[in-house]
Motif scaffolding. Structure first.
Motif, PDB file in Angstrom:
ATOM      1  N   TYR A 121      31.526  48.194 -58.271  1.00 46.64           N
ATOM      2  CA  TYR A 121      30.945  48.997 -59.054  1.00 46.64           C
ATOM      3  C   TYR A 121      30.998  50.546 -58.710  1.00 46.64           C
ATOM      4  CZ  TYR A 121      28.219  44.704 -59.845  1.00 46.64           C
ATOM      5  OH  TYR A 121      27.756  43.424 -60.086  1.00 46.64           O
ATOM      6  N   GLY A 122      31.633  50.889 -57.675  1.00 40.65           N
ATOM      7  CA  GLY A 122      31.984  52.182 -57.238  1.00 40.65           C
ATOM      8  C   GLY A 122      31.090  52.848 -56.598  1.00 40.65           C
ATOM      9  N   TYR A 123      30.131  52.098 -55.901  1.00 39.17           N
ATOM     10  CA  TYR A 123      29.078  52.647 -54.967  1.00 39.17           C
ATOM     11  C   TYR A 123      29.125  51.818 -53.515  1.00 39.17           C
ATOM     12  CZ  TYR A 123      26.957  54.630 -58.917  1.00 39.17           C
ATOM     13  OH  TYR A 123      26.574  55.555 -60.248  1.00 39.17           O
ATOM     14  N   LYS A 124      28.386  52.412 -52.649  1.00 37.56           N
ATOM     15  CA  LYS A 124      28.397  51.816 -51.476  1.00 37.56           C
ATOM     16  C   LYS A 124      26.890  52.499 -50.852  1.00 37.56           C
ATOM     17  CE  LYS A 124      30.229  55.998 -49.211  1.00 37.56           C
ATOM     18  NZ  LYS A 124      31.080  56.590 -48.263  1.00 37.56           N
ATOM     19  N   ILE A 125      26.415  51.790 -49.703  1.00 38.72           N
ATOM     20  CA  ILE A 125      25.158  52.203 -48.999  1.00 38.72           C
ATOM     21  C   ILE A 125      25.549  53.537 -48.349  1.00 38.72           C
ATOM     22  CG2 ILE A 125      24.483  49.960 -48.856  1.00 38.72           C
ATOM     23  CD1 ILE A 125      25.073  49.898 -45.730  1.00 38.72           C
ATOM     24  N   GLY A 126      24.402  54.257 -48.042  1.00 47.08           N
ATOM     25  CA  GLY A 126      24.736  55.563 -47.620  1.00 47.08           C
ATOM     26  C   GLY A 126      25.148  55.409 -45.897  1.00 47.08           C
ATOM     27  N   PRO A 127      24.442  54.839 -45.220  1.00 44.94           N
ATOM     28  CA  PRO A 127      24.788  54.611 -43.871  1.00 44.94           C
ATOM     29  C   PRO A 127      26.268  54.194 -43.627  1.00 44.94           C
ATOM     30  CG  PRO A 127      22.715  53.738 -44.097  1.00 44.94           C
ATOM     31  CD  PRO A 127      23.295  53.977 -45.422  1.00 44.94           C
ATOM     32  N   ASP A 128      27.075  54.928 -42.804  1.00 43.56           N
ATOM     33  CA  ASP A 128      28.387  54.343 -42.674  1.00 43.56           C
ATOM     34  C   ASP A 128      28.664  54.551 -41.004  1.00 43.56           C
ATOM     35  OD1 ASP A 128      28.484  57.162 -42.519  1.00 43.56           O
ATOM     36  OD2 ASP A 128      30.383  57.288 -43.141  1.00 43.56           O
ATOM     37  N   PRO A 129      27.908  53.613 -40.292  1.00 39.86           N
ATOM     38  CA  PRO A 129      28.219  53.763 -38.775  1.00 39.86           C
ATOM     39  C   PRO A 129      29.427  53.245 -38.316  1.00 39.86           C
ATOM     40  CG  PRO A 129      26.807  51.984 -39.474  1.00 39.86           C
ATOM     41  CD  PRO A 129      26.740  52.862 -40.457  1.00 39.86           C
ATOM     42  N   ALA A 130      29.807  53.586 -37.128  1.00 40.83           N
ATOM     43  CA  ALA A 130      31.211  53.015 -36.783  1.00 40.83           C
ATOM     44  C   ALA A 130      31.261  51.835 -36.795  1.00 40.83           C
ATOM     45  CB  ALA A 130      31.753  53.606 -35.593  1.00 40.83           C
ATOM     46  N   SER A 131      30.294  50.991 -36.456  1.00 40.14           N
ATOM     47  CA  SER A 131      29.974  49.565 -36.096  1.00 40.14           C
ATOM     48  C   SER A 131      29.825  48.905 -37.748  1.00 40.14           C
ATOM     49  CB  SER A 131      29.023  49.304 -35.196  1.00 40.14           C
ATOM     50  OG  SER A 131      27.808  49.853 -35.577  1.00 40.14           O
ATOM     51  N   ILE A 132      30.144  49.526 -38.587  1.00 40.99           N
ATOM     52  CA  ILE A 132      29.648  48.892 -39.929  1.00 40.99           C
ATOM     53  C   ILE A 132      30.319  47.393 -40.110  1.00 40.99           C
ATOM     54  CG2 ILE A 132      31.463  49.924 -41.512  1.00 40.99           C
ATOM     55  CD1 ILE A 132      29.147  50.398 -43.435  1.00 40.99           C
ATOM     56  N   ASN A 133      31.503  47.402 -39.594  1.00 47.60           N
ATOM     57  CA  ASN A 133      32.117  46.003 -39.657  1.00 47.60           C
ATOM     58  C   ASN A 133      31.292  44.686 -38.840  1.00 47.60           C
ATOM     59  OD1 ASN A 133      34.088  46.513 -41.566  1.00 47.60           O
ATOM     60  ND2 ASN A 133      35.378  47.539 -39.882  1.00 47.60           N
ATOM     61  N   ALA A 134      30.311  45.233 -37.839  1.00 45.24           N
ATOM     62  CA  ALA A 134      29.792  44.334 -37.134  1.00 45.24           C
ATOM     63  C   ALA A 134      28.262  44.231 -37.066  1.00 45.24           C
ATOM     64  CB  ALA A 134      30.278  44.456 -35.491  1.00 45.24           C
ATOM     65  N   CYS A 135      27.539  45.480 -37.331  1.00 37.67           N
ATOM     66  CA  CYS A 135      26.303  45.874 -37.243  1.00 37.67           C
ATOM     67  C   CYS A 135      25.834  45.169 -38.610  1.00 37.67           C
ATOM     68  CB  CYS A 135      25.785  47.183 -37.143  1.00 37.67           C
ATOM     69  SG  CYS A 135      26.436  48.197 -38.458  1.00 37.67           S
ATOM     70  N   LYS A 136      24.280  44.952 -38.452  1.00 37.52           N
ATOM     71  CA  LYS A 136      23.591  44.178 -39.480  1.00 37.52           C
ATOM     72  C   LYS A 136      22.598  45.132 -40.264  1.00 37.52           C
ATOM     73  CE  LYS A 136      24.565  39.569 -38.099  1.00 37.52           C
ATOM     74  NZ  LYS A 136      24.228  38.078 -37.399  1.00 37.52           N
ATOM     75  N   ILE A 137      22.330  45.020 -41.255  1.00 39.26           N
ATOM     76  CA  ILE A 137      21.323  45.880 -42.034  1.00 39.26           C
ATOM     77  C   ILE A 137      19.926  46.105 -41.362  1.00 39.26           C
ATOM     78  CG2 ILE A 137      19.884  46.108 -44.153  1.00 39.26           C
ATOM     79  CD1 ILE A 137      22.838  46.660 -44.592  1.00 39.26           C
ATOM     80  N   GLY A 138      19.625  44.862 -40.594  1.00 40.06           N
ATOM     81  CA  GLY A 138      18.431  45.147 -39.605  1.00 40.06           C
ATOM     82  C   GLY A 138      18.442  46.026 -38.690  1.00 40.06           C
ATOM     83  N   GLY A 139      19.593  46.205 -38.037  1.00 38.07           N
ATOM     84  CA  GLY A 139      19.899  46.964 -37.003  1.00 38.07           C
ATOM     85  C   GLY A 139      20.315  48.504 -37.640  1.00 38.07           C
ATOM     86  N   ILE A 140      20.826  48.495 -38.663  1.00 42.35           N
ATOM     87  CA  ILE A 140      21.038  49.753 -39.381  1.00 42.35           C
ATOM     88  C   ILE A 140      19.693  50.543 -39.835  1.00 42.35           C
ATOM     89  CG2 ILE A 140      21.863  50.967 -41.627  1.00 42.35           C
ATOM     90  CD1 ILE A 140      24.287  48.917 -41.553  1.00 42.35           C
ATOM     91  N   VAL A 141      18.702  49.784 -40.306  1.00 44.13           N
ATOM     92  CA  VAL A 141      17.518  50.305 -40.576  1.00 44.13           C
ATOM     93  C   VAL A 141      16.618  50.789 -39.200  1.00 44.13           C
ATOM     94  CG1 VAL A 141      15.332  49.819 -41.681  1.00 44.13           C
ATOM     95  CG2 VAL A 141      17.237  48.828 -42.797  1.00 44.13           C
ATOM     96  N   ALA A 142      16.782  49.758 -38.378  1.00 45.70           N
ATOM     97  CA  ALA A 142      15.872  49.978 -37.279  1.00 45.70           C
ATOM     98  C   ALA A 142      16.345  51.001 -36.435  1.00 45.70           C
ATOM     99  CB  ALA A 142      15.681  48.609 -36.233  1.00 45.70           C
ATOM    100  N   ASN A 143      17.528  51.396 -36.347  1.00 41.12           N
ATOM    101  CA  ASN A 143      18.105  52.693 -35.619  1.00 41.12           C
ATOM    102  C   ASN A 143      18.484  53.922 -36.574  1.00 41.12           C
ATOM    103  OD1 ASN A 143      18.526  51.421 -32.970  1.00 41.12           O
ATOM    104  ND2 ASN A 143      19.639  49.913 -34.125  1.00 41.12           N
ATOM    105  N   ASN A 144      17.985  53.970 -37.937  1.00 39.65           N
ATOM    106  CA  ASN A 144      18.388  54.946 -38.978  1.00 39.65           C
ATOM    107  C   ASN A 144      19.984  55.238 -38.625  1.00 39.65           C
ATOM    108  OD1 ASN A 144      18.050  56.476 -41.042  1.00 39.65           O
ATOM    109  ND2 ASN A 144      16.923  58.242 -39.712  1.00 39.65           N
TER     110      ASN A 144
END
Length: 934
Positions: A121-144
């Protein structure tokens, strides 16, 4: 903790998902930080109802609870010495809305997977941590979490559309469900009134409100998200935004809806090396007003740490001592706008002299090379650190106009505290710097040195510069003692009030984010004792876990290393490890597929499979038997054919259902030593070696059929009854090749069966025999070798290259040698593609998918199946491993009529669990092609 707590949990949750044994609690008690707590019990939760009920048990027994997603957290926020709740498989639902402009995600989804769903669709989620290939949405939210391109505008806090959450009292509210919100407003009116009152008081306190606004103009994850109190007036909005970055101390997020951001396809990347940090940081400040997506700063030490990596520019070696670089990327929706942006950026930087540069390029190869410099810095420190030390990565923000001075002052602290190997890099647009250094905790002097350094850093960043001590890695235990220093007493007490409102018993992740213990950052420091040179560089980050087929069944690579380290440390201390080693035999060794995919994700290139093979070799007790098999390989193959013939005969006599039932019983009685038969089992092949071929003008190819291809034919119920051996010869000849084979073929083996069983000497002997035969068959390397099975190709690839032989797996040969000799007539049949581990190691993953798409207009590549875990004979002897690895396959291939792959044994397991027949790639290519006219 009272035993009654564990008993109550076991009454609620099936025993298979409750772990209280020493091996499991130690394995799960590890995250990516340099802290360790060992939980008393680990529970793999699969539903909201379980979370609610487990929180009730925690309240009843006053037992603290910590939530865990992927455990890639760096600051000690995902560990517990009480109850650890780990996300199971059932937290992966998602819903794409409004043509990709929104996405609803459960917390068990890996960040990169969300972006893969959004990419079309040409979109992505805003957060782009270096660990994005391993980290999960729960941690992305919990750590902002944020990242290189995210900045502050696109983090979870600012792109949050709605949230479904569970509070400490068990209440559930979904903020996009009006009925749920209405019910919650009624049941929790006092709580919401208190939040509303706190927000009003905060906004009325002009000094505090201004301080909060200032802090969040910077990247900041220190403490709770107090900006929720000044940004919102509705208590529901305040509540959900307080949850962001709260690290599980306020509640559990069971789903989140993001407003997504555009993912522009056109980009250009440059590396500019400035003469000193001052001019580099002034350029970074100027770029903040330019159309750039990412600006990464690298100091001279960080550049030096990666300068010897293959493929990087040679001139990095010669840079001056004060050099400081910016890696810049700009993105645009179309090529025309991209060029306009480049003109603008170049003009803005024209006044800055540079020492060296790689000018803006849209060449993906060059861009990847430049990003490899940035991404290689952290692992470079990890790879060279002294054994027994850990890697600390700190994460601070300076006001951008003071960034240059901040860099200099940090470097001065490195000198003061003798951190000579420390490097600095970071997200320059936000003034966000990461600094990385090795640190030992094995004696009081080292702990004291670390403590003194961190106190100096905290004073420098938080007090002198008014910056943030944690920009994006979360407060955790690491910075909890310094939250008051950074925020001031009033703001700190305000955070405690919020904690008290939402978790009055302080049961949710105590001592994380908020702690009244001034030394919490120096307690429960994780040991990293030497265990084996193969794994001593492991930093326990968990990046390996998403591709491991045994993760969730037994142990992941990270957990295998944790337990191996503990066994070795206990042995050196004279402790009895017999029980731990007995448990590790199955959990760590028997159920490891040893495919090496973990090495592809590991920042320091560790292949945990190498460790497992070494451990197997140490435990093997029958070298004489292995010698006999190696010397009588032809006899062994004949015996295998005989066994398959017997099984095939019994199937015809008893029928498949009765044979399957009988076989299951025999396997159970034998303790799984006898493999269990099922309808996917192959029929035997009556292999007849090829007679010598007459010379012709046609190009020659030496065909090496793997031993499984010479023994195992299709299953009796397979709609395709042609053997892989015959089908391959048919396709090669259709392409105009003269097919020849090595002499004494049935005596030959690549050696992999021996290597995987822990017999490296016999493996090397068989490989040497095979290479000698191939060298003769190829006329000393004049002819290419086609191996029909990708694992065997991988096994001998390097040795063949050293001998000057051109070795091809099916994908590479078809891609490079056959495509132009065939006419493809694609069909619309829905085809499932399984990319084997060996195909990934060979670099032919995309090649396999591309060939499949030449053959069919309807190709399915199942998600999250990185390895089938059949692993030679593991699919027969440890069938639960294969079953676990393919647990999501049936629903993903239900609409497919056929599957393709490049490994006969993998295809057995795929057929067994996928419910469709899997065949080698050559079957599909042969079916849809004709010989091209010459």
């Amino acid at each position: 903790m009272s035993p009654d707590v564990i008993a109550a949990i076991k009454e609620l949750v099936p025993a298979a998902r409750v772990y209280d044994d020493p091996l499991s609690t130690l394995a799960y008690g590890t995250d990516a930080s340099f802290y360790r707590l060992i939980p008393r019990v680990v529970v793999k939760v699969e539903s909201e109802e379980e979370v609610v009920s487990l929180l009730a048990i925690a309240r009843r027994f006053s037992a603290p609870v910590t939530f865990r997603a992927a455990g890639t957290s760096l600051s000690g926020q995902a560990i517990s010495d009480s109850i650890l709740l780990v996300l199971g498989d059932q937290w992966k639902d998602h819903e794409i809305r409004n043509e990709g402009r929104q996405i609803r995600l459960q917390p068990g989804i890996i960040g990169a997977q969300a972006n893969a769903w959004l990419a079309p669709y040409g979109y992505k989620i805003g957060p782009d941590p270096a660990s994005i290939n391993a980290c999960k949405i729960g941690g992305i939210v919990a750590n902002n979490a944020s990242g290189m391109c995210c900045g502050t505008a696109q983090n979870t806090y600012h792109t949050l559309a709605s949230m479904r959450l569970i509070l400490a009292d068990g209440a559930v509210v979904d903020t996009e469900d009006s009925a749920s919100v209405k019910a919650f407003r009624g049941s929790h009116a006092p709580l919401l009134a208190e939040l509303e009152q706190l927000a009003a008081e905060t906004r009325a306190n002009t000094e505090l409100a201004d301080r909060i606004r200032h802090k969040y103009r910077l990247k900041n994850t220190t403490g709770l998200s107090l900006n929720a109190l000044v940004d919102y007036s509705d208590p529901i909005d305040i509540l959900t935004h307080l949850m962001v970055g709260s690290e599980g101390i306020l509640g559990f997020v069971s789903s989140v809806t993001y407003d997504t951001v555009p993912d522009y396809p056109n980009k250009a990347t440059a590396l500019l090396v400035f003469t000193n940090a001052d001019s580099c940081c002034r350029a970074a400040a100027l770029l903040r007003s330019q159309p750039v997506a990412a600006v990464e700063l690298l100091d001279r030490r960080s550049l030096r740490s990666v300068q010897d990596k293959p493929g990087l520019p040679e001139w990095i070696h010669g840079l001056s001592e004060d050099a400081c670089a910016l890696l810049i990327e700009t993105r645009a929706p179309d090529a025309t706008l991209l060029q306009e942006q480049l003109v603008q950026i170049r003009a803005a930087l024209a006044g800055f002299p540079v020492e060296k540069k790689v000018d803006f390029t849209s060449d993906p190869k060059v861009s990847d090379q430049l990003w490899a410099i940035r991404k290689g810095t952290f692992p470079a420190v990890g790879a060279v650190r002294p054994t027994g030390t850990t890697v600390i990565i700190e994460d601070v923000t300076f006001p951008l106009d003071q960034l240059a001075e901040g860099v200099k002052r940090l470097q001065a602290l490195f000198v003061k505290h003798a951190y000579d190997d420390a490097i600095i890099f970071g997200h320059a647009l936000e003034g966000n710097l990461h600094f990385v250094f090795p640190q030992g905790f094995d004696n009081p002097d080292e702990v004291a040195r670390y403590d003194a350094f961190m106190k100096d850093v905290s004073q420098l960043v938080a007090v002198e510069f008014g910056g943030s001590l944690k920009a994006e890695h979360g407060t955790g235990r690491n910075m909890a003692p310094f939250v008051e220093l950074e925020w001031g007493h009033d703001a700190w007490e305000l955070m405690w009030k919020i904690k008290g409102l939402l978790d009055p018993e302080n049961l949710l992740n105590p001592d994380v984010v908020l702690s009244r213990d001034p030394d919490i950052h120096l307690k429960n420091l994780k040991p990293l004792p030497a265990a084996d040179p193969l794994i001593d560089k492991c930093i326990e980050c968990g990046f390996c876990e998403p591709v491991c087929p045994s993760e969730g069944l037994t142990l992941s690579p990270r957990q295998r290393i944790v337990i191996s380290r503990d066994i070795q440390a206990k042995k050196r201390a004279g402790k009895d490890t017999s029980e731990l080693e007995a448990a590790y035999q199955y959990q760590g060794i028997d159920t490891c597929a040893a495919t090496g995919l973990c090495a592809q994700r590991c920042p320091v290139d560790i292949n945990t499979g190498d460790l497992v093979r070494k451990l197997r070799a140490q435990k093997t007790g029958h070298p004489g038997a292995a010698d006999w098999v190696a010397e009588h390989f032809q006899t062994v193959l004949r015996g295998t054919r005989f066994v398959l013939t017997m099984a095939s005969g019994v199937e015809k006599l008893l029928g498949a259902p009765r044979l399957a039932k009988l076989s299951a019983g025999l396997s159970r009685v034998s303790g799984q030593r006898l493999p269990q038969w099922d309808p996917s089992m192959p029929q035997p092949i009556r292999f007849v070696p090829q007679a010598p071929v007459a010379e012709s003008d046609a190009p020659r190819v030496v065909y090496l059929p793997a031993c499984v291809s010479r023994v195992m034919g299709p299953a009796s119920g397979d709609g395709e009854q042609t053997t892989l051996y015959d089908k391959t010869r048919q396709l090669l000849e259709k392409g105009g090749y003269q097919v020849v084979q090595p002499q004494a073929l049935d005596t030959l083996c690549c050696g992999q069966p021996f290597a995987s069983k822990g017999y490296p000497e016999q493996a090397e002997r068989k490989k040497t025999e095979l290479l000698k035969a191939l060298l003769a068959a190829t006329r000393n390397g004049r002819d290419p070798v086609y191996c029909d099975t990708s694992p065997c190709t991988l096994q001998i690839q390097e040795a063949a290259r050293e001998l000057g032989m051109a070795l091809y797996d099916p994908v590479k040969f078809i891609r490079e040698k056959l495509v132009d000799r065939l006419v493809f007539k694609p069909e619309d049949t829905r085809i499932a593609v399984h990319v084997t581990c060996s195909t990934q190691h060979l670099g032919e993953s995309q090649g396999l998918i591309d060939i499949a798409r030449r053959c069919s207009t309807n190709v399915v590549v199942p998600e999250d199946i990185h390895c089938c875990a059949f692993a030679g004979d593991k699919g027969f002897n440890v069938p639960e491993l294969n079953s676990h690895a393919l647990r999501t396959l049936p629903r993903q291939v239900a609409s497919c009529t056929e599957g393709i792959s490049t490994s006969r044994t993998c295809e057995i397991g795929l057929s067994r669990h996928g419910g469709i027949d899997y065949h080698g790639l050559v079957y599909l290519v042969d079916r849809v092609t004709e010989a091209a006219p010459y």
